[in-house]
Design a protein around this motif. Structure first.
Motif: not given
Length: 422
Positions: A191-202
């Motif tokens: 999710t946007l809050v559970g994806g780890g650092q790969t979600r820093l730019q989503s």
């Protein structure tokens, strides 16, 4: 026959002590001997994550070769790099497990979720990772509307935004005005809050829950004059500081960005070869004390399109590839196993459905059709009229499991088996 596997995976051992003897990859041992890297005992955290391998202890070395189709194929790297989730699931997908956080608890009223970070965590450049990196993300990035115009729905309960608070250097809490018992599951999901650092730019917005404050803080107007940031942005080819910040905080493009993942990017996604190399500070070991990962590098070679990915896979140019592999080509893929020296696995999944029909309930251009789509009996009749068995044979070679968009029977949320008559 023999192609379809079963759900399985390595096991994260809860509360396992730090092994007395620690080992490291030969390439890192060489850096230690050269004085360019601290010993492994100093690089690993006090609360190390111990993983029991699926079948046997691995061996160090090698390059994992796979394919990608260009700068828009970020999901390809996400599947490799998102090993830094706050929490994780076991192989069955039914039980929450520790990951970046060693433990968690939810208050009796469901309004507060507390996360306990692993003490002694370090970023890939050796800098400490603490609760301050989480508060930096929440206060300076997530709360900055220039960077995050739309808040993450996962950080709200009943539409009421939650808050992140620092308890101590290794403890973070999320507080909500209303009960939110599902929050830990979201922290473990993609999710946007559970994806780890790969979600820093989503999707151009800055999510993730944590970020390297020691590196990124200097790119914010709060800490550096706007004139200086603007000049830096234009010198780098960007119109303003926001665009520049989204570049420097993107792990796929900026090799200087510290990470917590098993590998760190050393050659960006906008090149012919997208290359990742082991993170010397990764926080996990196997049951014999060997620091993970086992593989030295991940090398993804640019392909013009998915068809080229399939051709190269059939030619034996990849070590492991699942993304873009076309199930329709399964016969020819099987036929070339021996010649190209690879094995074919069909791994089951329980994501609900690979192909789903979503009626548009807000359709208004034709009133009669719109009324039908909003009629639940019509939608049920539509579902019953779909010949799932025929679709399965035509498009999935009979390998799919006809059903409905509901949780798999193995999941606790499943309502139970659903059958359809045609």
């Amino acid at each position: 026959s023999g192609l379809v596997g079963r759900l399985e995976g390595p096991t994260i051992l809860r509360d396992a002590p730090r092994p007395a003897q620690l080992k490291e990859a030969p390439m890192l041992a060489e850096l230690v001997r050269a004085g360019r890297l601290p010993p492994v005992e100093q690089r690993l955290p006090q609360d190390v994550m111990v993983i029991q391998p699926l079948r046997e202890i691995g061996k160090y070395g090698g390059t994992w070769r796979r394919g990608f189709i260009g700068p828009g194929d970020g999901e390809n790297g996400n599947r490799i790099m998102s090993a830094d989730k706050p929490l994780f699931f076991d192989a069955s997908g039914t039980e929450l497990m520790p990951c970046l956080c060693k433990a968690w608890e939810v208050s009796a009223d469901g309004r507060r979720t507390t996360l306990h970070l692993r003490r002694g965590l370090r970023w890939s450049d050796g800098s400490p990772h603490t609760a301050d990196d989480w508060m930096f993300w929440f206060n300076d990035l997530y709360s900055n509307r220039d960077l995050v115009p739309a808040p993450a729905p996962e950080l709200a309960s009943n539409g009421k935004p939650g808050r992140m608070v620092k308890v101590d250097d290794a403890t973070i809490a999320f507080e909500f005005d209303e009960p939110y018992f599902l929050f830990p599951q979201l922290l473990a999901g993609d999710t946007l809050v559970g994806g780890g650092q790969t979600r820093l730019q989503s999707n151009g917005q800055t999510y993730a829950l944590y970020a390297p404050a020691h590196y990124l803080s200097k790119f914010l107007p709060k800490n550096t004059p706007l004139e200086t940031l603007t000049a830096q942005a234009r010198a780098a080819g960007f119109a303003n500081w926001v665009q520049h910040f989204k570049y420097v905080s993107d792990w796929q493009l900026n090799r200087e960005l510290p990470t917590l993942s098993a590998w760190k990017m050393i050659q960006p996604i906008n090149t012919q070869l997208w290359v990742l190399e082991r993170n010397p500070y990764y926080y996990a070991v196997d049951t014999e004390g060997q620091q993970l990962p086992y593989i030295d590098r991940v090398q993804m070679t640019l392909a013009e399109n998915p068809e080229v990915v399939n051709l190269r896979a059939i030619a034996g140019e990849y070590d492991y590839q699942e993304r873009f592999i076309d199930l329709g080509k399964l016969p020819i893929i099987i036929e070339n196993q021996q010649r190209s020296r690879y094995k074919v696995h069909l791994d089951p999944g329980f994501n609900g459905a690979d192909s789903v029909l979503f009626p548009t309930l807000t359709y208004t251009e034709d009133r009669e059709i719109g009324d039908l789509l909003r009629n639940v009996d019509f939608r049920r009749a539509l579902a019953l009229g779909i010949d799932r068995e025929q679709l399965n044979e035509a498009f999935w070679l009979g390998l799919g499991t006809p059903g409905s968009v509901i949780p798999d029977d193995s999941l606790p949320e499943s309502p139970g088996p659903v059958s359809y008559t045609h």
